[in-house]
Design an enzyme around this catalytic site. Structure first.
Site, PDB file in Angstrom:
ATOM      1  N   ARG A  26     -40.550 -63.946  38.459  1.00  0.00           N
ATOM      2  CA  ARG A  26     -41.580 -63.541  39.429  1.00  0.00           C
ATOM      3  C   ARG A  26     -42.341 -62.338  38.890  1.00  0.00           C
ATOM      4  O   ARG A  26     -41.993 -61.787  37.857  1.00  0.00           O
ATOM      5  CB  ARG A  26     -40.893 -63.138  40.734  1.00  0.00           C
ATOM      6  CG  ARG A  26     -39.857 -62.051  40.469  1.00  0.00           C
ATOM      7  CD  ARG A  26     -39.307 -61.416  41.705  1.00  0.00           C
ATOM      8  NE  ARG A  26     -38.073 -60.709  41.429  1.00  0.00           N
ATOM      9  CZ  ARG A  26     -37.966 -59.484  40.935  1.00  0.00           C
ATOM     10  NH1 ARG A  26     -39.059 -58.797  40.639  1.00  0.00           N
ATOM     11  NH2 ARG A  26     -36.793 -58.931  40.712  1.00  0.00           N
ATOM     12  N   VAL A  56     -42.183 -55.349  40.446  1.00  0.00           N
ATOM     13  CA  VAL A  56     -42.726 -54.113  41.027  1.00  0.00           C
ATOM     14  C   VAL A  56     -43.482 -53.319  39.957  1.00  0.00           C
ATOM     15  O   VAL A  56     -44.592 -52.833  40.186  1.00  0.00           O
ATOM     16  CB  VAL A  56     -41.580 -53.229  41.599  1.00  0.00           C
ATOM     17  CG1 VAL A  56     -42.121 -51.896  42.095  1.00  0.00           C
ATOM     18  CG2 VAL A  56     -40.812 -53.951  42.688  1.00  0.00           C
TER      19      VAL A  56
END
Ligand code: ADP
Length: 447
Positions: free
Chosen positions: A291, A294
């Site tokens: 994914r 951050v």
């Protein structure tokens, strides 16, 4: 290209995704819990849909509600951000079954890498060096003793379904191993509903260095260099930098090449991160995140590439907009994770932000979805913003970071800004000499 993207997330990352969509001329749908009705991304999105009560289980993790929101608004793709459903293979599969594009890899790749035992076996078969340890799951104490004798103590017991640093236990001797196994098993069962465990040699003073990769459906694969995420508390990242102060250009090219080749072999699609521990000049794979992360903005700062835009292009079946040869690494970037927490005790500090003033100027980026008067709900992650600073070299970056931290005003709640103000004047940090345990030692000394 997609006409409308539904953003299945909240906070700064929802805003980050909205910005990429907006620049690409794509309409956005914000989904939100009742607690987030006033959120910035809800205000900025073209449309918004309330998907449930505050509890994440009933809202941001509520797959049927999110699918309904897609149907109602006619969204043709979903960006999951990080956390929540971003690494949920079932979610990716269900969207596909509904003819909606999941902006991310296939459900099968998520599933494969989500099981850390399978991920390690796969990584090894693709030529990626791994931390020595058990070759598969550990089911009995006897098996664990045998592995520990081979690798030597201390060892680390880890959960196959692990994440967020949970379900990990160190055993420094044979005497500690049995209880480490049972504690880790119980913790893993409670946190993930899966008590499968594996074991690794516990490395004493490694750095956490991860490589950003990207692959499209036309056979293009590239790496975007590394991020050093060694400054951690409870196995959670606090500050990240790119490039790593520990690597030189040749080492970067070497590990980048190994990783790109593996990603190609895997037939992976989209962006991903291969995480390593790095000790004595050697890389050891620990896991792959399938994914957006951050800390992706520091890579954007040193490469100039908009990672979210590339993700969207790739999900839409287009080619990524560059090749490996086009990637140029320029200067140095550091990200500070600004949490709504007490900077000494790290106790959460939700509440109303009275005054919010972000730093600016050359090389300064703040990704945050909060504003003056915003009330931070107590139900979610404490990350309220990311300060990302770029300079032509590490020293310029540090100078700019000190100045930016000084300018940052967040009144009404406690934040971790004072911790970073101390860190940027700490000789070890200034010299780039730190490892994954350094920050906890520093915090103990300063307690
Ligand atoms: P999670 O998915 O829970 O974040 P990871 O496998 O990514 O777990 O590890 C998180 C952190 O835990 C690493 O960045 C590192 O600080 C520490 N860690 C993991 N494996 C080891 C190991 N074998 N030896 C020492 N520290 C480790």
């Amino acid at each position: 290209m997609f006409e409308k993207v539904l953003i299945a997330n909240r906070g700064e990352i929802a805003l980050r995704i909205h910005r990429a969509c907006r620049e690409m001329g794509i309409k956005t749908v914000a989904v939100h819990s009742t607690a987030d009705a006033d959120a910035m991304h809800v205000r900025l999105a073209n449309e918004s849909v309330c998907i449930g009560p505050p509890s994440a289980t009933d809202s941001y993790l509520n797959i049927p509600a999110i699918i309904s929101a897609c149907e109602i608004t006619g969204a043709d793709a979903v960006h999951p951000g990080y956390g929540f459903l971003s690494e949920n293979a079932k979610f990716a599969d269900i969207l596909k079954a509904h003819g909606i594009t999941f902006i991310g890899p296939s459900g099968d790749h998520i599933r494969l890498m989500g099981d850390k035992i399978q991920a390690k076996v796969t990584a090894k078969s693709l030529g990626i060096p791994c931390v020595p340890g058990s070759d598969g799951a550990i089911t009995t104490d006897e098996q664990a003793y045998k592995v520990a004798e081979e690798t030597g103590y201390p060892v680390l017991v880890k959960a196959a379904a692990g994440g967020g640093g949970r379900g990990m236990k160190v055993a420094r001797s044979r005497g500690e191993l049995s209880s480490a196994l049972s504690t880790a098993r119980a913790e893993a069962k409670a946190a993930f509903g899966d008590d499968a465990l594996y074991m690794e040699k516990y490395l004493g003073q490694p750095r956490h260095i991860e490589v950003q990769v990207i692959a499209d459906s036309h056979g293009n694969v590239a790496h975007l260099g590394e991020r050093d995420c060694s400054l951690q508390r409870r196995h959670q990242k606090v500050l990240e930098e790119s490039p790593s102060p520990a690597l030189n250009t040749a080492q970067r090219a070497e590990i980048g090449g190994i990783v790109s080749k593996a990603i190609k072999g895997l037939g992976y699609l989209g962006v991903g991160t291969i995480e390593f521990l790095y000790e004595d000049g050697q890389f050891f794979f620990i896991e792959m995140n399938t994914r957006l992360q951050v800390e992706h903005p520091i890579t954007e700062a040193v490469t100039g590439i908009d990672i979210v835009r590339e993700q969207i292009r790739i999900a839409a079946g287009m080619e990524m907009s560059f090749t490996q040869d086009d990637v140029e690494f320029s200067g140095h970037a550091i990200e500070c994770r600004i949490n709504a927490e007490d900077p000494k005790t790290f106790a959460p500090s939700p509440g109303t932000i009275k005054d919010f003033h972000t730093p600016g100027g050359l090389g300064v980026r703040v990704d945050s979805a909060v504003y003056s008067g915003y009330r931070i709900p107590p139900y979610y992650d404490s990350l309220i913003g990311k300060l990302v600073v770029h300079g032509r070299n590490r020293n310029e970056c540090l100078m700019r970071l000190r100045r930016s931290l000084h300018e940052f005003v967040i009144d009404g709640i406690k934040t971790t800004i004072p911790l970073f103000q101390e860190l940027v004047n700490e000789p070890d940090f200034i010299n780039g000499e730190y490892h994954i345990h350094w920050l906890e030692d520093f915090l103990k000394k300063n307690a």
